[in-house]
Design a protein around this motif. Sequence first.
Motif, short mmCIF file in Angstrom:
data_model
loop_
_atom_site.label_atom_id
_atom_site.label_comp_id
_atom_site.label_asym_id
_atom_site.label_seq_id
_atom_site.Cartn_x
_atom_site.Cartn_y
_atom_site.Cartn_z
N LYS B 195 -2.34 -2.08 -8.41
CA LYS B 195 -2.36 -2.38 -6.96
C LYS B 195 -1.66 -3.70 -6.64
CE LYS B 195 -6.62 0.16 -5.89
NZ LYS B 195 -5.96 1.45 -5.63
N THR B 402 -8.04 3.71 -1.84
CA THR B 402 -6.66 3.67 -1.33
C THR B 402 -6.29 2.25 -0.95
OG1 THR B 402 -7.15 5.83 -0.40
CG2 THR B 402 -5.08 4.79 0.30
N ALA B 403 -7.19 1.61 -0.22
CA ALA B 403 -6.89 0.25 0.22
C ALA B 403 -8.16 -0.53 0.50
CB ALA B 403 -6.04 0.29 1.49
N THR B 432 -5.31 3.66 9.70
CA THR B 432 -4.30 3.71 8.64
C THR B 432 -3.08 4.52 9.08
OG1 THR B 432 -5.48 5.53 7.62
CG2 THR B 432 -5.85 3.38 6.67
N LEU B 449 3.36 1.49 2.78
CA LEU B 449 2.50 0.98 1.71
C LEU B 449 2.72 1.77 0.43
CD1 LEU B 449 -0.86 0.27 3.61
CD2 LEU B 449 0.85 -1.37 2.85
N ILE B 479 -4.13 -6.55 2.80
CA ILE B 479 -4.35 -5.22 2.24
C ILE B 479 -4.12 -5.24 0.73
CG2 ILE B 479 -3.74 -2.77 2.40
CD1 ILE B 479 -2.26 -3.48 5.06
N TYR B 481 -3.70 -2.61 -2.13
CA TYR B 481 -3.49 -1.16 -2.17
C TYR B 481 -2.78 -0.72 -3.43
CZ TYR B 481 1.47 -1.84 -1.13
OH TYR B 481 2.79 -2.19 -1.20
#
Lengths: 212, 481
Positions: B195, B402-403, B432, B449, B479, B481
């Motif tokens: 990430k 996911t985030a 999102t 993203l 964020i 992610y």
Amino acid sequence: MRKLPVYLLLDCSGSMYGEPIEAVKNGLQVLTSTLTSDPYALETAFVSVITFNTDARQAVPLTEIAAFQPPQLQASGCTALGAALELVTKCAENEVVKTTPEKKGDWKPLVFIMTDGEPTDDIRKGLEDFKRYKWGTVVACAAGAGANTTTLKQITENVVSLDTTDSATIRQFFKWVSASVQANSMKVEEGGGELSSIGELPPPPPEVNIVI
Amino acid sequence: MNRSQRLAARHNAATRQLREFASTFDRAADYVGIPHNERERFLAWTIQHLWNIHTEERMNKRLIIENEIKSLGVYLPNGTVRKPYSASFTLPADKVSEVRLEGIEETGLQMTQTSPGVFTVEGTPLSHGDFPLRLSFATVEGEPRSEMTIPVAFNPDPRSIWKDIRSSQHEEGLKPDMIAEYVMVEADSDGSPRKDIVAASIQGRSHAHEGRARDDYFAVEHYPDSDWYVLAVADGAGSARLSWRGSEIACDTIMEHCRECLKDNKLFEEAIAAFSQDQNTSLRSVLTTQVSDIIYKGAVKAHEAIGRAADDTPDAAMRDFATTLMFAICKKFPFGWFIASFWVGDGAMCIYNEKDGSIKLLGTPDEGEFSGQTRFLTMREIFHDKDIVKKRMRMGIVPDFTALFLMTDGVSDPMFETERNLKDANKWKEFTSLLKSGFPDDGIPGVDLSDDNKDAKDQLLEWLKFWSPGNHDDRTLVILY
């Protein structure tokens, strides 16, 4: 979009005939042009005009400032302040959106009352209704020597007086009202909540005296 | 007959008629007994009177029509500069003609008669202000044109009257009015992506309008050796004059503290591993103590650091530095992601999982009855609250996500509005997708993203400039992610 409602209660009784009523019309122009050139007010302020003489009537329903047009005002008849208080409460109950869990409602309305005389009706019923509603800042203005500040003190803590009802003085009052709406719309946009007392409003000009 | 013969014949006929009229008049005057020498004056008098009646009738007709038109209440609604304007009004076509709207040209609009009696004012207003237009029209043949004023007002485009003034803090290099950062973490040795962090913060329009500093601040870091991620976001109180420093001190202190705590902390990681095997009470409390040592102590340190800054600043008190603070530490283990967090104040911090549409809010925003009455890190009573751990700290292990979002209320207010909506997974899904799509109507692109997309930081910075009436606070979004 959370509105900042502004209710203007304007005395249009016979004693306002001539220069005073013309000054009030002019004042509404000042208010409109000031608020439409302020980015905070232009986005949040909604204005309604309630006039009262023999009876009270909502001359302009709560309208975003960009679409607001000053109403035609004519001075005649007596001073039904009680009816005006009753009406503004009814209008606010209908027009101001309440907060729900899904949606933040409107800000608490600002009320500016301007009268040049004694109420000629029984204000008790109207006053009772008015007190039940959760207003933001309520300012009552006793315009000229004929107005009774003691009666106005029953409506709100925040009473101001104007020594005369000439056009220059009334114009100053409306300028101060505009500045107060501006300050309030700025505060709510910054997440600071509504202004709640006269002490938080911009200092009034010399023509507008705070009645203690 | 040629032309001159035709004219002569017509002239003769007219002369004959006049003679006939004169002799008829003379006979009538003889009959009434009007002396010859007064006949001309009498004739003038008669004509004068009839003319007066005629013009009065004509004027009355005009006035009646004028009053009728005035009572129609014709008006033009307000418009906005550079936005297409169109308004129509109707006048009785059988009563008025040659209708003009004087003064319309200078506003950039035009009036046309679209069908009999229906007039349309159209165009794009050029400048703002009040324009007293004059509606003029013809009513009765021979009467002057009638006129009435129809004012029209054009407002400035709300977006154009926001000023954009750099703050003195920006000018002096103390704090930029906007900033973005991308922390790229390269793929694992086995090639699986890891990430990344993207973060951006901008001065709100209300601050830019007055050249005030950005009160928001963020700090993000990934430690390559230990693979811990640390994310911190703070929002200085708008009413506190040094809050732009308060938020900075809070985040920077957290980063320094966590860097120290998470460096080669075997005990902590063992406790996490043990907890992942068996989340029973004793193992949980062992881990809670360790987490508190990092998270709670970090918050205390941040509070103290602000206290010292206040002491070192003449004429300043702690409340002048008022700021919120949220931060999270996270690391991926073979058994899942361990996440621990602390949150005081408003805004939002949330784990979002696209696959099953689930969310996990890492605490609850402190919101008073009115917004703006939030709690601040700078308040001593926060740390005297015996429920501080339960209220403000979170820890847990999730398989994947996911985030992880951290945001100030400048973003969460316009995006979620209420606390109820913050807890609604669907609202996070909408959020999102807005992040992805951007705001095409306003020419604001979305944020891509995808892994290792360094451009995401500039995209996020642009995205934060979205328009939302009444929401012009500083905006910060971080964020992972």
